[in-house]
Design an enzyme around this catalytic site. Structure first.
Site, PDB file in Angstrom:
ATOM      1  N   ARG A  63       0.840  -1.214   0.000  1.00  0.00           N
ATOM      2  CA  ARG A  63       0.000   0.000   0.000  1.00  0.00           C
ATOM      3  C   ARG A  63       0.872   1.262   0.000  1.00  0.00           C
ATOM      4  O   ARG A  63       2.105   1.182   0.126  1.00  0.00           O
ATOM      5  CB  ARG A  63      -0.937   0.009   1.201  1.00  0.00           C
ATOM      6  CG  ARG A  63      -0.220   0.088   2.536  1.00  0.00           C
ATOM      7  CD  ARG A  63      -1.215   0.336   3.649  1.00  0.00           C
ATOM      8  NE  ARG A  63      -0.536   0.930   4.779  1.00  0.00           N
ATOM      9  CZ  ARG A  63      -0.521   0.389   6.003  1.00  0.00           C
ATOM     10  NH1 ARG A  63      -1.165  -0.719   6.231  1.00  0.00           N
ATOM     11  NH2 ARG A  63       0.126   0.990   6.973  1.00  0.00           N
ATOM     12  N   TYR A  99      11.044   8.942  15.111  1.00  0.00           N
ATOM     13  CA  TYR A  99      10.978   8.858  13.642  1.00  0.00           C
ATOM     14  C   TYR A  99      12.150   9.628  13.009  1.00  0.00           C
ATOM     15  O   TYR A  99      12.826   9.114  12.112  1.00  0.00           O
ATOM     16  CB  TYR A  99       9.635   9.420  13.191  1.00  0.00           C
ATOM     17  CG  TYR A  99       9.314   9.251  11.727  1.00  0.00           C
ATOM     18  CD1 TYR A  99       8.976   7.992  11.208  1.00  0.00           C
ATOM     19  CD2 TYR A  99       9.323  10.342  10.858  1.00  0.00           C
ATOM     20  CE1 TYR A  99       8.654   7.848   9.858  1.00  0.00           C
ATOM     21  CE2 TYR A  99       9.002  10.204   9.520  1.00  0.00           C
ATOM     22  CZ  TYR A  99       8.660   8.951   9.027  1.00  0.00           C
ATOM     23  OH  TYR A  99       8.345   8.804   7.690  1.00  0.00           O
ATOM     24  N   ASN A 149      11.413   0.332   1.869  1.00  0.00           N
ATOM     25  CA  ASN A 149      10.283   1.259   1.999  1.00  0.00           C
ATOM     26  C   ASN A 149       9.509   1.087   3.312  1.00  0.00           C
ATOM     27  O   ASN A 149       8.904   2.047   3.794  1.00  0.00           O
ATOM     28  CB  ASN A 149       9.334   1.061   0.805  1.00  0.00           C
ATOM     29  CG  ASN A 149       8.007   1.730   1.015  1.00  0.00           C
ATOM     30  OD1 ASN A 149       7.894   2.954   0.923  1.00  0.00           O
ATOM     31  ND2 ASN A 149       6.977   0.954   1.347  1.00  0.00           N
ATOM     32  N   SER A 161      12.917  10.267   5.104  1.00  0.00           N
ATOM     33  CA  SER A 161      11.893  11.306   5.276  1.00  0.00           C
ATOM     34  C   SER A 161      12.580  12.641   5.497  1.00  0.00           C
ATOM     35  O   SER A 161      13.703  12.701   6.002  1.00  0.00           O
ATOM     36  CB  SER A 161      11.030  10.994   6.500  1.00  0.00           C
ATOM     37  OG  SER A 161      10.275  12.125   6.863  1.00  0.00           O
ATOM     38  N   ASP A 204       7.929  -9.628   7.998  1.00  0.00           N
ATOM     39  CA  ASP A 204       8.133  -8.528   8.926  1.00  0.00           C
ATOM     40  C   ASP A 204       9.623  -8.161   8.877  1.00  0.00           C
ATOM     41  O   ASP A 204      10.476  -8.991   9.195  1.00  0.00           O
ATOM     42  CB  ASP A 204       7.736  -9.006  10.334  1.00  0.00           C
ATOM     43  CG  ASP A 204       7.852  -7.915  11.381  1.00  0.00           C
ATOM     44  OD1 ASP A 204       8.623  -6.964  11.163  1.00  0.00           O
ATOM     45  OD2 ASP A 204       7.176  -8.031  12.416  1.00  0.00           O
TER      46      ASP A 204
HETATM   47  P1  NAD Z   1       1.981   3.282   4.788  1.00  0.00           P
HETATM   48  O1  NAD Z   1       1.692   3.100   6.227  1.00  0.00           O
HETATM   49  O2  NAD Z   1       0.872   3.371   3.817  1.00  0.00           O
HETATM   50  O3  NAD Z   1       2.962   2.114   4.291  1.00  0.00           O
HETATM   51  C1  NAD Z   1       3.988   1.627   5.094  1.00  0.00           C
HETATM   52  C2  NAD Z   1       4.283   0.228   4.618  1.00  0.00           C
HETATM   53  O4  NAD Z   1       5.263  -0.343   5.483  1.00  0.00           O
HETATM   54  C3  NAD Z   1       3.038  -0.651   4.695  1.00  0.00           C
HETATM   55  O5  NAD Z   1       2.992  -1.464   3.543  1.00  0.00           O
HETATM   56  C4  NAD Z   1       3.291  -1.492   5.931  1.00  0.00           C
HETATM   57  O6  NAD Z   1       2.692  -2.751   5.887  1.00  0.00           O
HETATM   58  C5  NAD Z   1       4.811  -1.623   5.880  1.00  0.00           C
HETATM   59  N1  NAD Z   1       5.364  -2.003   7.171  1.00  0.00           N
HETATM   60  C6  NAD Z   1       5.173  -1.426   8.386  1.00  0.00           C
HETATM   61  N2  NAD Z   1       5.821  -2.128   9.339  1.00  0.00           N
HETATM   62  C7  NAD Z   1       6.428  -3.166   8.709  1.00  0.00           C
HETATM   63  C8  NAD Z   1       7.219  -4.256   9.140  1.00  0.00           C
HETATM   64  N3  NAD Z   1       7.545  -4.426  10.419  1.00  0.00           N
HETATM   65  N4  NAD Z   1       7.654  -5.134   8.217  1.00  0.00           N
HETATM   66  C9  NAD Z   1       7.328  -5.002   6.917  1.00  0.00           C
HETATM   67  N5  NAD Z   1       6.574  -3.994   6.433  1.00  0.00           N
HETATM   68  C10 NAD Z   1       6.126  -3.104   7.324  1.00  0.00           C
HETATM   69  O7  NAD Z   1       2.915   4.523   4.686  1.00  0.00           O
HETATM   70  P2  NAD Z   1       3.636   5.255   3.467  1.00  0.00           P
HETATM   71  O8  NAD Z   1       3.333   6.664   3.602  1.00  0.00           O
HETATM   72  O9  NAD Z   1       3.372   4.573   2.173  1.00  0.00           O
HETATM   73  O10 NAD Z   1       5.150   5.043   3.909  1.00  0.00           O
HETATM   74  C11 NAD Z   1       6.126   4.379   3.115  1.00  0.00           C
HETATM   75  C12 NAD Z   1       7.495   4.891   3.527  1.00  0.00           C
HETATM   76  O11 NAD Z   1       7.581   6.282   3.222  1.00  0.00           O
HETATM   77  C13 NAD Z   1       7.759   4.775   5.029  1.00  0.00           C
HETATM   78  O12 NAD Z   1       9.099   4.397   5.234  1.00  0.00           O
HETATM   79  C14 NAD Z   1       7.519   6.186   5.527  1.00  0.00           C
HETATM   80  O13 NAD Z   1       8.247   6.469   6.696  1.00  0.00           O
HETATM   81  C15 NAD Z   1       8.011   6.991   4.341  1.00  0.00           C
HETATM   82  N6  NAD Z   1       7.494   8.373   4.313  1.00  0.00           N
HETATM   83  C16 NAD Z   1       6.158   8.620   4.169  1.00  0.00           C
HETATM   84  C17 NAD Z   1       5.712   9.935   4.134  1.00  0.00           C
HETATM   85  C18 NAD Z   1       4.261  10.313   3.964  1.00  0.00           C
HETATM   86  O14 NAD Z   1       3.932  11.478   4.112  1.00  0.00           O
HETATM   87  N7  NAD Z   1       3.384   9.392   3.616  1.00  0.00           N
HETATM   88  C19 NAD Z   1       6.635  10.973   4.262  1.00  0.00           C
HETATM   89  C20 NAD Z   1       7.974  10.679   4.415  1.00  0.00           C
HETATM   90  C21 NAD Z   1       8.386   9.370   4.420  1.00  0.00           C
END
Ligand code: NAD
Length: 250
Positions: free
Chosen positions: A17, A157, A92, A144, A65
């Site tokens: 996702r 974070y 990711n 990030s 995980d």
């Molecule tokens: P999201 O929560 O939609 O997706 C995070 C993904 O990581 C999910 O698929 C989840 O299942 C997976 N995940 C979580 N814990 C896990 C584990 N222990 N083992 C395996 N998978 C695991 O969030 P997103 O926004 O799509 O985030 C993706 C990446 O981008 C992350 O690293 C997040 O920190 C980074 N990020 C997001 C944003 C934002 O604004 N959305 C901004 C900066 C960075």
């Protein structure tokens, strides 16, 4: 110029996702086979795998995980057996659990560090020898802007993402002689589940802070990830590319 992703194999953690899902689809559209990991939603993962196969490439979805060192090892071995090898890695998977430090529990600290920072170590550790031996490969870590600027309420974070940035620069130098490249992208606010619980007022407030005046979309990130993985970025390593609409310039 061709970005050379065609017929290569990419491993993407947390791919079912959000940003990860968009990365999986973007790579697949460029002809790259994808093995992605997910933690909970078998159905969403299965649907995505079908969609990816519909684009004419191979796809494997595995419940892994990233905090589990042995499970990650098994995953990497399995991908190698199924696909022959892999060429690209996208770290990711990540979580957020904000709290001012004075109220943060040890568990909140540990869970974020274990997932974001140690999860990246686990997966990279099990992939790096294969990439180095084949003298071809590229890694992109999804960091990030919080790890670049530091954001209040996010000490766990920010520390995890700042750690990812430093890891990226250190590893890039360690493996450069084998032509393996390591980069990071540091997104600002991106429209995914992480920001979906924000109220419209909060979103408006955030948009006012962003020079480009909008929250980013997953595609704003995945395009850059595909660029960094592929041949067009062949002289780029050890970089942290900020994708935040100018937020961190303020
Ligand atoms: P999201 O929560 O939609 O997706 C995070 C993904 O990581 C999910 O698929 C989840 O299942 C997976 N995940 C979580 N814990 C896990 C584990 N222990 N083992 C395996 N998978 C695991 O969030 P997103 O926004 O799509 O985030 C993706 C990446 O981008 C992350 O690293 C997040 O920190 C980074 N990020 C997001 C944003 C934002 O604004 N959305 C901004 C900066 C960075």
């Amino acid at each position: 110029m061709n970005n050379n992703l065609t017929d290569k194999v990419a491993i993407v953690s947390g791919g079912s996702r959000g940003i990860g899902r968009d990365i999986v689809l973007t790579l697949a559209r460029q002809g790259c086979h994808v093995a992605f990991g997910y933690v909970r939603n078998d159905e969403a993962a299965g649907r995505l795998a079908e969609e990816v196969r519909g684009l004419g490439v191979r796809c494997a979805a595995s419940r892994v995980d990233v905090t589990d060192f042995e499970a990650v090892k098994e995953w990497c071995t399995g991908v190698k057996e199924e696909f022959g090898t892999f060429h690209y890695l996208v770290n990711n998977a990540g979580i957020i659990d904000d709290k001012p430090l004075m109220m943060m529990s040890r568990e909140q600290w540990q869970r974020v560090i274990d997932t974001n920072l140690t999860g990246m170590f686990n997966l990279t550790r099990h992939c790096i020898v294969t990439l180095m031996k084949q003298k071809f490969g590229s890694i992109v870590n999804i960091s990030s802007v919080s790890g670049v600027m530091g954001l209040p309420g996010q000490t766990n974070y920010s520390a995890s993402k700042g750690g990812m940035n430093a890891f990226t620069k250190a590893l890039a130098q360690e493996v450069a002689r084998t032509q393996v490249r390591v980069n990071a992208v540091a997104p600002g606010f991106i429209e995914t589940d992480i920001v979906s619980h924000f109220s419209p007022e909060k979103i408006e407030e955030i948009e006012k802070l962003i020079p480009l005046r909008r929250i980013g979309r997953p595609a704003d990130v995945s395009g850059c990830v595909a660029y960094l993985l592929g041949g067009q970025a062949r002289y780029v390593t050890g970089q942290v590319i900020v994708i935040d609409g100018g937020l961190s310039l303020r």
